[in-house]
Design an enzyme around this catalytic site. Structure first.
Site, mmCIF file in Angstrom:
data_model
loop_
_atom_site.group_PDB
_atom_site.id
_atom_site.type_symbol
_atom_site.label_atom_id
_atom_site.label_comp_id
_atom_site.label_asym_id
_atom_site.label_seq_id
_atom_site.Cartn_x
_atom_site.Cartn_y
_atom_site.Cartn_z
ATOM 1 N N GLU A 147 7.848 11.032 34.637
ATOM 2 C CA GLU A 147 8.506 11.833 33.602
ATOM 3 C C GLU A 147 8.761 11.034 32.327
ATOM 4 O O GLU A 147 8.749 11.578 31.228
ATOM 5 C CB GLU A 147 9.806 12.427 34.128
ATOM 6 C CG GLU A 147 9.616 13.521 35.183
ATOM 7 C CD GLU A 147 9.446 12.978 36.592
ATOM 8 O OE1 GLU A 147 9.377 11.738 36.768
ATOM 9 O OE2 GLU A 147 9.390 13.803 37.534
ATOM 10 N N PHE A 168 20.238 18.821 47.369
ATOM 11 C CA PHE A 168 19.048 17.993 47.269
ATOM 12 C C PHE A 168 18.514 18.005 45.831
ATOM 13 O O PHE A 168 18.330 19.056 45.238
ATOM 14 C CB PHE A 168 17.962 18.506 48.233
ATOM 15 C CG PHE A 168 16.695 17.715 48.140
ATOM 16 C CD1 PHE A 168 16.648 16.398 48.580
ATOM 17 C CD2 PHE A 168 15.550 18.258 47.577
ATOM 18 C CE1 PHE A 168 15.497 15.646 48.473
ATOM 19 C CE2 PHE A 168 14.390 17.512 47.468
ATOM 20 C CZ PHE A 168 14.365 16.205 47.923
ATOM 21 N N GLN A 169 18.272 16.814 45.298
ATOM 22 C CA GLN A 169 17.787 16.631 43.926
ATOM 23 C C GLN A 169 18.695 17.273 42.881
ATOM 24 O O GLN A 169 18.233 17.737 41.841
ATOM 25 C CB GLN A 169 16.339 17.117 43.778
ATOM 26 C CG GLN A 169 15.369 16.234 44.571
ATOM 27 C CD GLN A 169 13.912 16.495 44.247
ATOM 28 O OE1 GLN A 169 13.517 17.601 43.899
ATOM 29 N NE2 GLN A 169 13.094 15.465 44.376
ATOM 30 N N LYS A 171 17.336 27.197 39.384
ATOM 31 C CA LYS A 171 16.168 27.818 40.004
ATOM 32 C C LYS A 171 16.325 29.333 40.119
ATOM 33 O O LYS A 171 15.368 30.084 39.911
ATOM 34 C CB LYS A 171 15.935 27.190 41.381
ATOM 35 C CG LYS A 171 14.532 27.460 41.908
ATOM 36 C CD LYS A 171 14.212 26.579 43.101
ATOM 37 C CE LYS A 171 12.820 26.892 43.633
ATOM 38 N NZ LYS A 171 12.486 26.047 44.802
ATOM 39 N N MET A 218 8.321 -11.838 22.208
ATOM 40 C CA MET A 218 9.438 -11.810 21.262
ATOM 41 C C MET A 218 10.652 -12.523 21.842
ATOM 42 O O MET A 218 11.337 -13.278 21.152
ATOM 43 C CB MET A 218 9.780 -10.369 20.883
ATOM 44 C CG MET A 218 10.801 -10.249 19.762
ATOM 45 S SD MET A 218 10.268 -11.072 18.231
ATOM 46 C CE MET A 218 9.476 -9.698 17.376
#
Lengths: 200, 590
Positions: B79, B141-142, B191, B505
């Site tokens: 993602e 869940f999630q 959902k 750097m």
């Protein structure tokens, strides 16, 4: 942190939409900069559906003005003002729970309560709850008075403040609702009209 | 990441049955929330979505199955890659980038990209799936509280729990993301709202929110004050930033510069708004910017800042920054005016509107003596730094010569996408830009791993232009999985890895400020050409100067993506440099 002499209490007043999550969006503007909110009150305003935040912090004007700008930048915030204590009428409410027998037996306590403008809210056999409303020093003073007589519980509300110089938000809101608002609304309040200095 | 389904799956029919029975016939359900989402994207002109499916966003992906001809969904590998790709798309095209992700880890993987887009003012609409509304707060869940997690890094966010909320929420999302000072918006859709059938009325885009004023009214008195200051200035100096690009005000800016004859320098996000070889473009500002623009910031008498925010990497030590100058600041965001520097004249507004008004009020001048000061400093910088960087005589390859050779081949026509670190500074300093929206880099946040996915997105956003990603050996390894996205989509991205076998750097700072204690900066690399070939991407490794031009030509001429790894000197430093805590006038050439 070094003491800055120009830090003082400021009252921030924000007119906002009533939206879930907005409290967090405003709160993190302070916490991100490690600034403690000393008092926070969210209430209805003079206009239905518009909420009013009263936030008290101790900071310099430079910091407060930047914070006010950051709050006003949030999509759901309509307008933000900040004022010193001198520019507002403010009140805090406090409740004190003390044993009833002490009050009943000692006339001096009753006198002290009267002198401090306290009012009994509830009187029960075992305890009595008094209420005062006023400035911080006033509500604090009564704690000291009641402590020797067995103060059981104390609580103080957040500060609410009315801006002395404000004409309310009704006319402003009508401007906001217009697609092309007038200069007063579209331009920022940070512009000090008297000396035309951008103070934000 | 797990994509396991929750055990309870509500059927759309069941939800439909639960709808109020007294619903008017005219308001009969005609779409699910998911179908409405996709119709709204089409109505908003979206053509590309970067995303990754998962349990809580399955209904939207199910609907997407029927929209495959109208919406190009790019399946990324992570993602974070998805959101950086959307950023690249937005920056290259000027349109809103759109991201899909699922709940929980899918959503939290967006956070870095949201923070990046927020600080770099990139318009994004991210749509995340969320668990069923009745499960909110149950540690389902999630489930993560993505609204509160993303509040500090979004311009606006909103959680939708009913399908009827979708049209208004998305309309506001697009309006807020692209108007005013642009920024990322996240819409979290439970959902059940995706599955729920509802009456989807003809879509109306949002054009006004009463509590939100993206565009201030321009006040002429400030423009008059600004013009008066500019007209009397002996040594005026313009600093411009990305605001010129975001406001699509490149022509207005050029007209202002050309009439007023004022030398102009850019922040890294402003690069390209004025072509690199424009005679009034005097170079880059900031820590690794050009010598003259930094030194002369502290000698100018009027400083005109246009669409930039005086970042600490630009100003160096603030209490020694341009104290002698009167500052005019043009910006669309009022909180930027006076935030870091004291402003003499605030010009709050959209620079597309304010610049033409200002141009009309300023006198035509040339400031030729003042210009010569910049040229003098540039000659010194060429001698001390640039010559050896672009045309080195030592055995080792420099990053600068890679850019020099690339410029020769692309002639400034390419979109250059960079990551973060030494290669980024070299690319910004030396890449030639003929056009606006050509320099895509993670400026404010400094996100390593940005370049590869952003380049993918940039190519989708500007398909007609060559896109070259320039990445260090550290950054490439942070999002290297997006080679899979390139493989699967066949998108044509040229990848140059400038490999100095160090986190360069940080190593430079350790060398200069920490007595060469090289603490965890020597990073090993895989064989990138072999890795690329595993993804069916052509590649080449260049170790010697005589192979460089050929390698670059081969890369650019190759049909399709190509990875070119260039082995550069291990311990080169980027100069000039304004050391941290020093004023811009204390810039070091070596």
């Amino acid at each position: 942190m070094s003491h800055q002499p120009d830090r003082q209490e400021y009252n921030i007043t924000a007119y906002t939409e009533n939206q879930v999550g907005l409290l967090n969006r405003i709160a993190i503007i302070f916490s991100r900069r490690k600034i403690n909110i000393e008092s926070l009150n969210v209430s209805p305003s003079e206009i239905e559906g518009i909420h009013r935040f009263n936030i008290v912090i101790t900071e310099t004007e430079d910091v407060v003005s930047k914070l006010a700008g950051q709050i006003e930048k949030q999509v759901e915030v309509l307008k933000v003002y900040y004022n010193t204590n001198a520019d507002v009428i403010w009140q805090e409410m406090a409740l004190y729970k003390v044993p009833t027998d002490v009050i009943a037996e000692k006339a001096s306590v009753e006198r002290l309560l009267r002198e401090n403008g306290a009012r009994a809210v509830v009187i029960r056999k075992d305890y009595t709850v008094f209420e005062t409303t006023g400035h911080r020093e006033e509500t604090d003073a009564l704690i000291a008075v009641l402590q020797p007589y067995g103060l059981i519980e104390f609580v103080r509300s957040a500060r609410i403040a009315i801006i002395k110089g404000s004409n309310g938000f009704n006319s402003k809101l009508r401007e906001f609702e217009r697609r092309e608002p007038g200069e007063d609304v579209a331009e920022n309040e940070f512009l000090n009209s008297r000396d035309a200095v951008f103070t934000m | 990441m797990l994509n396991n389904e929750p055990t309870t799956i509500a059927e759309p029919e069941a939800l439909a049955a639960a709808a109020p029975s007294d619903m008017e016939e005219a308001l009969a359900p005609n779409a699910t929330g998911a179908v409405a989402v996709l119709n709204i994207l089409l109505a908003e002109g979206v053509d590309t979505i970067f995303g990754y499916p998962g349990g809580a966003i399955i209904p939207i992906y199910d609907a997407l199955y029927d929209f495959k001809d109208q919406l190009n969904h790019v399946l990324v590998r992570h993602e974070q890659g998805g959101i950086h790709a959307a950023q690249g798309y937005a920056r290259a095209s000027g349109r809103v980038g759109v991201v899909f992700a699922t709940s929980g880890p899918g959503a939290t993987n967006l956070v870095t990209g949201l923070a990046d887009a927020q600080i770099d003012s990139t318009p994004l609409v991210c749509i995340t799936g969320q668990v069923f509304a009745h499960l909110l707060g149950t540690d389902a869940f999630q489930e993560t509280d993505i609204i509160n997690i993303t509040t500090p890094v979004t311009k606006w966010n909103y959680q939708v729990t009913k399908a009827e909320e979708i049209p208004e929420a998305l309309a506001k999302a697009f309006y807020i993301a692209r108007s005013g000072r642009p920024g990322p918006v996240l819409i979290d859709i439970t959902k059940n709202a995706q599955l729920q059938p509802f009456h989807f009325a003809p879509y109306k885009p949002c054009t006004h929110i009463r509590s939100y004023r993206p565009k201030p009214i321009v006040r002429t008195e400030y423009l008059q004050q600004a013009a008066a200051l500019i007209n009397q200035a002996q040594r005026p100096f313009v600093l411009w930033g990305q605001g010129v690009i975001l406001g699509a005000a490149e022509q207005e800016f050029k007209a202002f510069i050309e009439k007023s004859g004022i030398p102009a320098a850019w922040t890294i996000l402003g690069a390209g708004a004025l072509p690199t070889n424009h005679p009034l473009n005097v170079g880059m500002l900031g820590m690794h910017g050009n010598y003259g623009p930094n030194v002369l910031t502290n000698e100018c008498d009027v400083l005109i800042a246009i669409g930039m925010r005086f970042d600490d990497r630009v100003t160096g030590r603030l209490d020694k920054y341009a104290r002698q100058a009167q500052i005019i600041h043009l910006d669309i965001d009022p909180t930027e005016i006076g935030k870091n520097v004291t402003t003499a004249v605030p010009v709050w507004g959209d620079c597309k509107e304010t610049l033409p008004l200002l141009t009309a009020l300023v006198e035509a001048k040339s400031h030729s003596e003042w210009h010569q000061r910049f040229q003098g400093y540039m000659a010194e910088e060429v001698d001390a730094v640039i010559k050896d960087e672009l045309f080195p005589t030592g055995e080792e390859l420099t990053m600068g010569e890679v850019l020099q050779q690339l410029n020769e081949l692309t002639q400034g026509e390419a979109v250059i996408v960079t990551d973060v670190g030494q290669h980024q500074m070299v690319a910004c300093r030396y890449a030639r830009f003929n056009h606006s929206r050509s320099n895509i880099t993670s400026g404010g946040l400094g996100t390593m791993g940005f370049a590869l996915p952003a380049a993918i997105g940039a190519k989708f956003g500007a398909a007609e232009r060559p896109v070259v990603a320039i990445i260090g050996d550290g950054g490439i390894q942070m999002t290297i999985q997006e080679l899979g996205t390139i493989m699967q989509t066949g998108v044509d991205v040229k990848i140059i890895i400038l490999n100095n076998r160090f986190l360069g750097m940080v190593r430079q700072w350790q060398e200069l400020f920490h007595t060469r204690r090289y603490s965890f900066v020597d990073i090993a690399s895989p064989d990138y050409v072999t890795v690329a070939s595993g993804y069916h991407i052509a590649g080449q490794r260049v170790e010697a100067r005589e192979d460089l031009a050929y390698g670059l030509r081969q890369m650019l001429e190759h049909p399709g993506s190509f990875l070119l790894e260039v082995m550069v000197a291990k311990e080169n430093n980027i100069f000039p440099m304004v050391p941290q805590g020093c004023s811009v006038a204390e810039i070091r050439l070596r």
